[in-house]
Design an enzyme around this catalytic site. Sequence first.
Site, PDB file in Angstrom:
ATOM      1  N   VAL A  17      26.149 -40.779 105.022  1.00 13.01           N
ATOM      2  CA  VAL A  17      24.834 -41.354 104.745  1.00 13.01           C
ATOM      3  C   VAL A  17      24.968 -42.534 103.786  1.00 13.01           C
ATOM      4  O   VAL A  17      24.329 -43.578 103.967  1.00 13.01           O
ATOM      5  CB  VAL A  17      23.881 -40.284 104.174  1.00 13.01           C
ATOM      6  CG1 VAL A  17      22.591 -40.913 103.654  1.00 13.01           C
ATOM      7  CG2 VAL A  17      23.557 -39.244 105.235  1.00 13.01           C
ATOM      8  N   LYS A  32      35.686 -46.055 110.342  1.00 16.27           N
ATOM      9  CA  LYS A  32      36.302 -44.821 109.852  1.00 16.27           C
ATOM     10  C   LYS A  32      37.626 -44.680 110.589  1.00 16.27           C
ATOM     11  O   LYS A  32      37.657 -44.278 111.756  1.00 16.27           O
ATOM     12  CB  LYS A  32      35.418 -43.601 110.097  1.00 16.27           C
ATOM     13  CG  LYS A  32      36.072 -42.315 109.567  1.00 16.27           C
ATOM     14  CD  LYS A  32      35.063 -41.240 109.265  1.00 16.27           C
ATOM     15  CE  LYS A  32      35.760 -40.051 108.595  1.00 16.27           C
ATOM     16  NZ  LYS A  32      34.817 -39.074 108.042  1.00 16.27           N
ATOM     17  N   THR A  36      38.364 -36.490 112.045  1.00 16.71           N
ATOM     18  CA  THR A  36      38.737 -35.147 112.479  1.00 16.71           C
ATOM     19  C   THR A  36      37.476 -34.375 112.843  1.00 16.71           C
ATOM     20  O   THR A  36      36.366 -34.806 112.536  1.00 16.71           O
ATOM     21  CB  THR A  36      39.512 -34.397 111.376  1.00 16.71           C
ATOM     22  OG1 THR A  36      38.661 -34.226 110.237  1.00 16.71           O
ATOM     23  CG2 THR A  36      40.772 -35.158 110.964  1.00 16.71           C
ATOM     24  N   ASP A  43      31.590 -39.627 112.877  1.00 17.98           N
ATOM     25  CA  ASP A  43      30.798 -40.333 111.874  1.00 17.98           C
ATOM     26  C   ASP A  43      30.464 -41.747 112.351  1.00 17.98           C
ATOM     27  O   ASP A  43      29.423 -42.292 111.988  1.00 17.98           O
ATOM     28  CB  ASP A  43      31.559 -40.385 110.549  1.00 17.98           C
ATOM     29  CG  ASP A  43      31.693 -39.000 109.927  1.00 17.98           C
ATOM     30  OD1 ASP A  43      30.781 -38.181 110.111  1.00 17.98           O
ATOM     31  OD2 ASP A  43      32.718 -38.733 109.276  1.00 17.98           O
TER      32      ASP A  43
END
Length: 212
Positions: A17, A32, A36, A43
């Site tokens: 966030v 990113k 995982t 994400d």
Amino acid sequence: MNRIFITGTGTGVGKTVTAACVTEALQADYWKPVQTGLAEGTDTNTVKSLLSNHISVCHPEVYALEEPASPHLAARLEHTIIEPGKILQQLNSFPTDRPLVIEGAGGLMVPINEEMFTLDLIKEMNAGVIIAARNYLGSINHAMLTARMLQHTGVPVMGWIFGGDWHSNEEDIIRWSGIPRIGRIPQAEAVGKAFISEQAQLLSRPLYQLLQ
């Protein structure tokens, strides 16, 4: 400093966030490098779904691993070795005139492979760090350990972004660490584009000042 690395004081403190808010505030690109836990989604897709601007580019991961575990363990279970050189090669292919928000996995001492930790990768990236933190039992210890490790190793720290409900611990952490607060992201029942856009507007001025 166009490279901004979002690290956390631990897992589940709101890095994604925070990364979405910073990306939206700066109309930056997002990346990113190691993901995982693919069964829970990525994400990258989460951040992409939360952005309102049409300028930001969300770059693909270098490594996307199934196991919801630290990168070194997830890679080990898939008989893969995470090579920092590949991560840095992709990083160096990105435009240098665009701000880039990089989201890490967990905290500074999360192992990337059998020899390297997230902190080592940050140093190789020549990135400034924003620390995502929130209040919980033990948060002062985790926050101060994170701050001291960054300061001890000479990694430039841009500031704290706190999340969740406000607590006086924040003021103590700022005072003891000597690291300024960039802003805070309040607890929300639902996190969507409107919420991210609103928080990004509040963060945009202090963030742009830090990049000057």
